[in-house]
Enzyme design. Structure first.
Site, PDB file in Angstrom:
ATOM      1  N   ASP A  11      -2.337  -8.678   3.078  1.00  8.64           N
ATOM      2  CA  ASP A  11      -1.795  -7.527   2.346  1.00  8.64           C
ATOM      3  C   ASP A  11      -0.829  -8.074   1.298  1.00  8.64           C
ATOM      4  O   ASP A  11      -0.505  -9.265   1.296  1.00  8.64           O
ATOM      5  CB  ASP A  11      -1.041  -6.603   3.317  1.00  8.64           C
ATOM      6  N   SER A  12      -0.327  -7.178   0.460  1.00  5.97           N
ATOM      7  CA  SER A  12       0.668  -7.599  -0.523  1.00  5.97           C
ATOM      8  C   SER A  12       2.024  -7.874   0.144  1.00  5.97           C
ATOM      9  O   SER A  12       2.875  -8.518  -0.451  1.00  5.97           O
ATOM     10  CB  SER A  12       0.831  -6.511  -1.575  1.00  5.97           C
ATOM     11  N   TYR A  43       1.079  -4.548  -5.396  1.00  5.79           N
ATOM     12  CA  TYR A  43      -0.252  -4.613  -5.982  1.00  5.79           C
ATOM     13  C   TYR A  43      -0.609  -3.267  -6.635  1.00  5.79           C
ATOM     14  O   TYR A  43      -1.423  -3.203  -7.532  1.00  5.79           O
ATOM     15  CB  TYR A  43      -1.298  -4.887  -4.896  1.00  5.79           C
ATOM     16  N   GLY A  44       0.011  -2.215  -6.109  1.00  4.62           N
ATOM     17  CA  GLY A  44      -0.381  -0.855  -6.485  1.00  4.62           C
ATOM     18  C   GLY A  44      -0.277  -0.525  -7.958  1.00  4.62           C
ATOM     19  O   GLY A  44      -0.964   0.367  -8.459  1.00  4.62           O
ATOM     20  N   CYS A  74      -5.125  -3.904   2.979  1.00  6.30           N
ATOM     21  CA  CYS A  74      -4.429  -3.346   1.824  1.00  6.30           C
ATOM     22  C   CYS A  74      -5.429  -2.421   1.138  1.00  6.30           C
ATOM     23  O   CYS A  74      -6.545  -2.852   0.816  1.00  6.30           O
ATOM     24  CB  CYS A  74      -4.015  -4.485   0.901  1.00  6.30           C
ATOM     25  N   ASN A  75      -5.031  -1.172   0.956  1.00  5.28           N
ATOM     26  CA  ASN A  75      -5.946  -0.217   0.322  1.00  5.28           C
ATOM     27  C   ASN A  75      -6.206  -0.577  -1.132  1.00  5.28           C
ATOM     28  O   ASN A  75      -7.323  -0.430  -1.634  1.00  5.28           O
ATOM     29  CB  ASN A  75      -5.367   1.187   0.378  1.00  5.28           C
ATOM     30  N   THR A  76      -5.157  -1.039  -1.816  1.00  2.27           N
ATOM     31  CA  THR A  76      -5.311  -1.346  -3.241  1.00  2.27           C
ATOM     32  C   THR A  76      -6.303  -2.497  -3.425  1.00  2.27           C
ATOM     33  O   THR A  76      -7.226  -2.418  -4.244  1.00  2.27           O
ATOM     34  CB  THR A  76      -3.944  -1.723  -3.855  1.00  2.27           C
ATOM     35  N   GLU A 153       9.501  -1.687   2.096  1.00  3.37           N
ATOM     36  CA  GLU A 153       9.860  -3.114   2.038  1.00  3.37           C
ATOM     37  C   GLU A 153      11.376  -3.299   2.199  1.00  3.37           C
ATOM     38  O   GLU A 153      11.829  -4.310   2.692  1.00  3.37           O
ATOM     39  CB  GLU A 153       9.376  -3.739   0.723  1.00  3.37           C
ATOM     40  N   CYS A 185      -2.382   3.839   2.209  1.00  5.68           N
ATOM     41  CA  CYS A 185      -1.677   2.604   1.861  1.00  5.68           C
ATOM     42  C   CYS A 185      -1.142   2.083   3.181  1.00  5.68           C
ATOM     43  O   CYS A 185      -0.580   2.866   3.971  1.00  5.68           O
ATOM     44  CB  CYS A 185      -0.526   2.900   0.899  1.00  5.68           C
ATOM     45  N   THR A 186      -1.337   0.810   3.440  1.00  3.34           N
ATOM     46  CA  THR A 186      -0.994   0.302   4.770  1.00  3.34           C
ATOM     47  C   THR A 186       0.510   0.279   5.032  1.00  3.34           C
ATOM     48  O   THR A 186       0.939   0.082   6.166  1.00  3.34           O
ATOM     49  CB  THR A 186      -1.606  -1.101   4.990  1.00  3.34           C
ATOM     50  N   HIS A 187       1.314   0.477   4.001  1.00  2.87           N
ATOM     51  CA  HIS A 187       2.757   0.600   4.220  1.00  2.87           C
ATOM     52  C   HIS A 187       3.128   1.980   4.802  1.00  2.87           C
ATOM     53  O   HIS A 187       4.159   2.128   5.441  1.00  2.87           O
ATOM     54  CB  HIS A 187       3.525   0.453   2.895  1.00  2.87           C
TER      55      HIS A 187
END
Ligand code: DGL
Length: 271
Positions: A11-12, A43-44, A74-76, A153, A185-187
């Site tokens: 992921d980012s 990344y988004g 990561c979805n993006t 984050e 979004c994985t966040h």
């Protein structure tokens, strides 16, 4: 390919840990090499070409660790890079979009689904495309929430600032009478309690991580790549980042089941 080889997950940043956590729960015998691209996050808001370049570099790094399969957590990166890297890679690579779309389509009763994600994921229209292929009459309402990733984050998971921003983002979707909301979004699963409170109990929140782990399990079984058993002494999970390893380690320890002892920093641009 060695069945005992690890699975690569990337992921980012810390978001993909929500997917890694689910893999740890559902596939406890598997080893995982996790990479968080903390130096180049987010990344988004980056272009497709950039996200594809980053994903290729990470995959090259993961291949040096002899992974047997890769999960783009990561979805993006799944939206922009999955097809390209799948075509170039001779081990299985899966993303998170199909799993999330499938779960949402199964769960909706009124056919109105909301998707929240980064500007990249929402702008790509990929969730709408995949869900409409599964059920053409479905109505999909996308909303990008660019401030969610920095809030997560920064660890502001339960904070009045997060509440205020989330309620502004979600008000548009609330007016559409959706009964299902994809956390695209994985966040975002880390903001679940705030999102749940604002959307109300009647809206089903879909976290694609769960289905992604199931998809990984059936893929590994199908290709006879599933790990038969694990030993107790081994170091099953390894974590790598491109920046600020200590910060990542404490975050990972807070959200994963066990203590994360060490995170190693690598120079991803060298790959
Ligand atoms: N967690 C990532 C996703 O699922 C992206 C966050 C970001 O780097 O913008 O889209």
């Amino acid at each position: 390919m060695d069945r005992n080889a690890p699975v690569g997950v990337f992921d980012s940043g810390v978001g993909g840990l929500t997917v890694a956590r689910e893999i740890m729960r559902q596939l406890p015998e598997e080893r995982i090499i996790y990479f968080g691209d903390t130096a180049r996050l987010p990344y988004g808001s980056k272009s497709r070409d950039t996200v594809i370049r980053y994903s290729r570099q990470i995959i090259r790094f993961l291949r040096t660790m002899d992974v047997k399969a890769i999960v783009i957590a990561c979805n993006t990166a799944s939206s922009y890079a999955l097809e390209t890297v799948q075509a170039e890679t001779d081990i299985p690579v899966i993303g998170v979009i199909n799993a999330g779309a499938r779960t949402a389509v199964k769960s909706t009763h009124n056919g109105k689904i909301g998707v929240i994600g980064t500007e990249g994921t929402i702008g790509s229209g990929i969730y709408t495309e995949v869900m409409r292929k599964m059920r053409p009459d479905i109505k999909v309402y996308g909303k990008s929430c660019p401030l969610f990733v920095p809030l997560v984050e920064e660890g502001l998971l339960h904070d009045s600032v997060t509440d205020e921003i989330a309620s502004r983002y979600l008000s548009e979707l609330k007016g559409k009478y959706i009964d299902t909301l994809v956390l695209g979004c994985t966040h975002y699963p880390l903001l679940r309690s705030t999102l749940r409170r604002l959307m109300g109990e009647e809206v089903t929140l879909v976290n694609p991580a769960y289905e992604t782990a199931l998809e990984l399990r059936s893929l590994l079984r199908q290709q006879k790549l599933d790990r038969p058993e694990s030993s107790l002494e081994e170091e099953k999970y390894q974590f790598f980042v491109s920046d600020l390893a200590e910060k990542f380690t404490s975050f990972a320890t807070a959200i994963l089941p066990g203590q994360v002892k060490e995170t190693r920093k690598i120079h991803i641009e060298e790959y």
